[in-house]
Write an enzyme that holds these catalytic residues in place. Sequence first.
Site, PDB file in Angstrom:
ATOM      1  N   ASN A  73      26.814  19.518 -19.937  1.00  0.00           N
ATOM      2  CA  ASN A  73      28.195  19.344 -20.392  1.00  0.00           C
ATOM      3  C   ASN A  73      29.119  19.013 -19.224  1.00  0.00           C
ATOM      4  O   ASN A  73      30.024  18.194 -19.339  1.00  0.00           O
ATOM      5  CB  ASN A  73      28.701  20.608 -21.092  1.00  0.00           C
ATOM      6  N   ALA A 100      32.925  24.749 -17.691  1.00  0.00           N
ATOM      7  CA  ALA A 100      32.471  25.526 -16.536  1.00  0.00           C
ATOM      8  C   ALA A 100      33.107  25.070 -15.233  1.00  0.00           C
ATOM      9  O   ALA A 100      32.907  25.683 -14.193  1.00  0.00           O
ATOM     10  CB  ALA A 100      30.953  25.422 -16.424  1.00  0.00           C
ATOM     11  N   HIS A 136      28.399  24.069  -9.458  1.00  0.00           N
ATOM     12  CA  HIS A 136      28.544  22.615  -9.608  1.00  0.00           C
ATOM     13  C   HIS A 136      29.427  22.091  -8.484  1.00  0.00           C
ATOM     14  O   HIS A 136      30.519  22.629  -8.251  1.00  0.00           O
ATOM     15  CB  HIS A 136      29.195  22.272 -10.953  1.00  0.00           C
TER      16      HIS A 136
END
Length: 268
Positions: A191, A126, A220
């Site tokens: 992850n 991601a 993030h």
Amino acid sequence: EFMKKIAVLGCGALSQTFCMNAIRLLEDDYFITAVLAKHHEHAVDLSMKIGSFACRSLSELLSLRPDIVVEFAGVEAVEKYAEDILSSGCDLVIASVGALDDKDFREHIIKVAKDHERHIYVTSGAIGGMDIMSTFAAYGNPEVSIVSVKPPQVYDNSPYLANKPVRRDQEVVVFEGDVHAAIRGFPRNVNVSAATALASHAHDMKVKLISDPSATRNTHTVTLHNPIMDAQLTFSAEPDHENERASMSAAWSVIALLKNLSSPLSFF
């Protein structure tokens, strides 16, 4: 030069996105020979769309002699299958990088890969920026932190919250602490944190997980510091609509990796 055979573990939305686009974008260098899923009917459905075999077991999948196995099946699948995949002579692409937080397991499968002259690839999933994280790791002792913002429902049923739901009416910090506690407490949500800690060698990395009811994307922000440079990397991605904990970009990062591996010109 011969085309490389790919086998795929897992047949959820990320796997389907990967497969449907890989057969289009990687057709000069790779073909998908087999898929394996926890529920065999899912493997059958996907295999019919892409013209591959639907396997019932790992041994059946490995008997087709794939060059590379791509994993989209979760941490448990990595722990269960990684050694057999590598020792049978396949390279392994890991999407569920949280499995590698376990130091003993990580060192064991690295040794297996080395003994069999195979390679383990961890995809950026991601996020991105593994190259700059590796550069910070090379210099040594970076200070690294990550803040992840996701909608509340993705944190439900997490061990850290004793499986209690997260409140839906306001922004909440659901976790703040070190990366290992984050991985244990939110195994299906981190992850990105696991990959960042591994790539930057920041074993005491700080993690903050935020629940935001207004969030429509998973965001993030990674901050890295050492005496000679600073970096702040922010990524915002559409969630996988079947599994909102995951970002659709994770499937595309595997396609990008495979394109890079087959190209005479590689970007690090």
